[in-house]
Design an enzyme around this catalytic site. Structure first.
Site, PDB file in Angstrom:
ATOM      1  N   HIS A  88      87.611  24.020 -24.821  1.00 58.09           N
ATOM      2  CA  HIS A  88      88.229  23.469 -23.609  1.00 58.09           C
ATOM      3  C   HIS A  88      87.469  23.865 -22.352  1.00 58.09           C
ATOM      4  O   HIS A  88      87.614  23.217 -21.318  1.00 58.09           O
ATOM      5  CB  HIS A  88      89.723  23.828 -23.520  1.00 58.09           C
ATOM      6  CG  HIS A  88      90.040  25.252 -23.263  1.00 58.09           C
ATOM      7  ND1 HIS A  88      90.330  26.154 -24.266  1.00 58.09           N
ATOM      8  CD2 HIS A  88      90.145  25.947 -22.108  1.00 58.09           C
ATOM      9  CE1 HIS A  88      90.609  27.328 -23.739  1.00 58.09           C
ATOM     10  NE2 HIS A  88      90.500  27.238 -22.430  1.00 58.09           N
ATOM     11  N   ASP A 225      88.609  26.627 -31.302  1.00 60.01           N
ATOM     12  CA  ASP A 225      88.373  26.410 -29.870  1.00 60.01           C
ATOM     13  C   ASP A 225      87.057  27.060 -29.435  1.00 60.01           C
ATOM     14  O   ASP A 225      87.046  28.153 -28.863  1.00 60.01           O
ATOM     15  CB  ASP A 225      89.551  26.977 -29.074  1.00 60.01           C
ATOM     16  CG  ASP A 225      89.620  26.423 -27.670  1.00 60.01           C
ATOM     17  OD1 ASP A 225      88.623  25.842 -27.216  1.00 60.01           O
ATOM     18  OD2 ASP A 225      90.672  26.581 -27.020  1.00 60.01           O
ATOM     19  N   SER A 648      89.573  32.487 -20.867  1.00 60.39           N
ATOM     20  CA  SER A 648      89.195  31.539 -21.916  1.00 60.39           C
ATOM     21  C   SER A 648      87.705  31.651 -22.201  1.00 60.39           C
ATOM     22  O   SER A 648      86.877  31.552 -21.296  1.00 60.39           O
ATOM     23  CB  SER A 648      89.521  30.110 -21.483  1.00 60.39           C
ATOM     24  OG  SER A 648      90.906  29.914 -21.411  1.00 60.39           O
TER      25      SER A 648
END
Length: 712
Positions: A88, A225, A648
């Site tokens: 992402h 991810d 992240s």
């Protein structure tokens, strides 16, 4: 500390311990000021590196960690500059290279050679070189005696002077100055940026975002991810603008990727760039966050996302354009909802009030006088006056600013704020103009208009009439209250959306343009809101600063970390689960669990994946990537590391400083962590690095990358 007050402090700390060192797994610690008790606790948990091996040496572990494009974190994993971050985090880069014919979002991407690696505009990685405390310098220059404008100028000037100084040593360096501990401290950080960053590998969205919004902020997770980029440099191995002649960057330090895995209770650590927390925030500030920021943000985004999703479902071309926008919007839509639920479920505001009562009592009875006592009554009054204004400001921002994801709004505001003037050095000249570049690959006219009309109508329903821009009078008088007709009119009659056409600022037609007038009207409301909130903002900020200082002074026997501000932080703890609805959550997921979800794809669209993915995850053996103890391919795992947005892509290290995963999310019960860390429930979710390598090998057949990474 008086004995009675001491008992109250400890009781309050057990109930809510914002930004303190009470819990070993709580904390976002700066490396150069890492407290000795924290370092000793890390070693007690299983950390084996010395302080120099972590921070001080040229090959210190922190030198393998990067700020990824100013919104995520990443880690260098090879001597040729490969960088791992989350899928992402690479979402926009993947989307920008996608077309209907070559849809890398849908089908994934794997560069077969270095020549196939794709360059990206406006992306970078930044390495932290060093950090130091300059609080004494800031105070010596009279920061506290200045107004808000003067303070900003002082910090900007000092930052520029320090940058000029480091550039004498190395022209590729720059310095950022940031406030810490609510402005009670100031640290200067030296960075080196590399702007030639190329996309190397990305899984199909079905795996990189497996579970979608259904699983977002939830456990158990099976999302793979990650995405892979490469840093390129000039011939001298130094930062350079993109050039086809650039070569892969050879870093001083890269992370050793581990195939050894982890078990329950093992040491785990993240190094990354957490974006923003507010754990010193007062109870009054938390109430404002809940009611005037989170609630309206969730409301507006929920409405907007319905429109966006409808258009995306109807067209593959639109889906490609809005995939990234939708993901960004929905992430903090769900975050806002979850945070408010957590605030209420644990009674956080009431807990904070009790804690503030302890501080009141302490500061009224202590003989310590080297801090300013907090005026809690004044704080309550000021927040009460601003809460309604903050609510309107959030509604305005989500409806009209860049956060709206509406291109018309973005262009109208850019014109108002003074775009780069072309055609003349004199902005008042009749030849002065601006010309919008053709960025039609990033937006769709019917979608933009539909969202704009819906949000205009929604805004009117949720704010007082005095906060309606003047164009609402036209909506009522000329268009019968129909926002859609109004939007069609200004789109059809404004020059704003005509990319490539010169917009002359000083012509009569410019001032009469309905889109220009629209921009003036929305910015007029912004100016009014800014003026009215500004009356209270400085006073509130000063009181929050005093509250932070009082807390630290009262608890001077405890280590304290500063709120996150997108500077590098260390968080440590252990691998392990938590109690979930009366049973243990488990601390990892495996291939069997994702196949079970894939089998439910006919009922839950977010669990759909290409048949080959199900086949790859249904094998009986996974070679070097299966766990040696469980014999399974482990997908995602839990630690009690303290993370937030910006983390992240943060590398997750074992006690030897070897890479075992990438942080990508928190659990639903951690959504109040930006303002309060609950050590019982808050968990960091990471993707197992062996899952990453397995997918690169088995799906991507990326043998050259696997060899380059050299996992052990």
């Amino acid at each position: 500390m008086h004995t009675a007050v001491s008992r109250l402090v400890m009781a309050a700390a057990l109930a809510v311990s914002p930004a303190s060192g009470v819990m070993a797994d709580e904390g976002m610690w700066t490396l150069f000021t890492l407290p000795e008790p924290i370092y000793e606790q890390m070693k007690g948990y299983g950390f084996t590196l010395s302080r120099p091996q972590l921070y001080d040496n040229p090959d210190g572990l922190k030198n393998a960690v990067v700020n990824f494009s100013g919104y995520c974190s990443g880690v260098v994993v090879s001597p040729d500059g490969l960088v791992f971050t989350n899928h992402h985090c690479g979402f926009e880069a993947i989307r920008s290279h996608s077309t209907v014919d070559h849809d890398y979002m849908l089908n994934g991407f794997c560069a077969k050679t270095m020549a196939d690696e794709l360059p990206n505009e406006n992306m970078f990685v930044s390495f932290m070189i060093e950090q130091k405390d300059i609080t004494a310098d800031v105070e010596r220059l009279g920061y506290d005696a200045l107004d808000d404008y003067g303070r900003g100028n002082l910090i900007d000037s000092l930052e520029q002077a320090m940058t000029d100084d480091v550039k004498k040593r190395d022209s590729t360096l720059h310095v950022n100055i940031d406030p810490f501990y609510e402005g009670n401290k100031w640290y200067a950080t030296t960075y080196q940026d590399f702007t030639d960053l190329r996309l190397v590998f990305a899984l199909p969205k079905s795996m990189g975002k497996f579970g979608g919004e259904t699983d977002n902020w939830m456990w158990p997770r099976q999302t793979c991810d990650f995405s892979v980029f490469r840093i390129y440099a000039g011939k001298d191995n130094r930062p350079a603008p993109y050039s086809p002649d650039n070569k892969p960057y050879h870093p001083k330090r890269w992370a050793q990727v581990s195939l050894g895995g982890y078990k329950d209770g093992d040491y785990a650590m993240t190094l990354g760039y957490p974006g923003s927390t507010s754990r010193y925030l007062s109870s009054y500030g938390i109430q404002t966050r809940r009611d005037a920021q989170n609630a309206p943000r969730a409301q507006v985004r929920g409405v907007k996302q319905e429109v966006m999703k409808r258009h995306m479902n109807a067209s593959e071309a639109v889906r490609i354009k809005y995939d990234s926008k939708y993901a960004q919007s929905s992430n903090y839509w769900k975050n806002s909802i979850g945070m408010n639920k957590c605030i209420d479920s644990i009674g956080l505001i009431q807990q904070k009030r009790k804690y503030e009562a302890v501080i009141r009592r302490w500061q009224d009875t202590t003989s310590v006088n080297d801090f300013k006592k907090v005026d809690f009554d004044a704080m309550a009054r000021l927040y009460a006056k601003t809460e309604k204004l903050e609510y309107v400001f959030t509604m305005w921002s989500e409806t009209f600013s860049r956060r709206s994801n509406i291109e018309f709004n973005t262009r109208a505001m850019k014109l108002y704020n003074g775009m780069e003037v072309k055609g003349s050095k004199d902005s008042k000249s009749s030849k002065a103009y601006h010309e919008f570049d053709d960025n039609s690959s990033e937006w769709d006219a019917p979608t933009d208009k539909d969202m704009m009309a819906v949000l205009l109508d929604n805004y009117r329903k949720h704010v007082d009439k005095k906060w309606l821009p003047l164009f609402y009078n036209d909506i009522d008088s000329k268009f019968g209250g129909d926002c859609k007709r109004f939007v069609d009119h200004i789109w059809n009659n404004s020059i704003i959306m005509q990319s490539g056409k010169k917009i002359y600022f000083n012509k009569k037609s410019y001032k009469e343009d309905p889109g220009v007038k629209y921009g003036i009207d929305i910015m007029d409301i912004f100016a009014q809101l800014k003026e009215q909130t500004g009356v209270y903002a400085d006073s509130i900020a000063e009181l929050e600063k005093e509250l932070c200082a009082a807390k630290i002074r009262m608890e001077e026997n405890l280590p304290h970390y500063s709120d996150a501000n997108f500077t590098m932080r260390l968080s440590y703890g252990r691998v392990g689960g938590f109690e979930l609805s009366g049973h243990q959550s488990g601390y990892y997921t495996d291939a069997e669990s994702i196949v079970k979800k894939m089998n439910r794809a006919d009922k839950i669209a977010d669990y759909k994946a290409e048949p080959v993915m199900k086949e790859l995850l249904s094998r009986s053996t996974y070679g070097p990537y299966q766990d040696k103890t469980t014999g399974k391919l482990q997908l995602c795992f839990l630690t009690n590391n303290d993370i937030t947005g910006g983390n992240s892509g943060s590398p997750m290290f074992n006690g030897n400083g070897e890479l075992i995963g990438l942080a990508f999310d928190g659990n639903w019960d951690s959504l109040s962590s930006d303002i309060n860390f609950d050590s019982r429930l808050a968990r960091c979710i990471g993707v197992d690095i062996r899952y990453v390598l397995y997918m690169m090998s088995s799906w991507g057949h990326a043998d050259r990358l696997i060899k380059e990474i050299n996992a052990k």
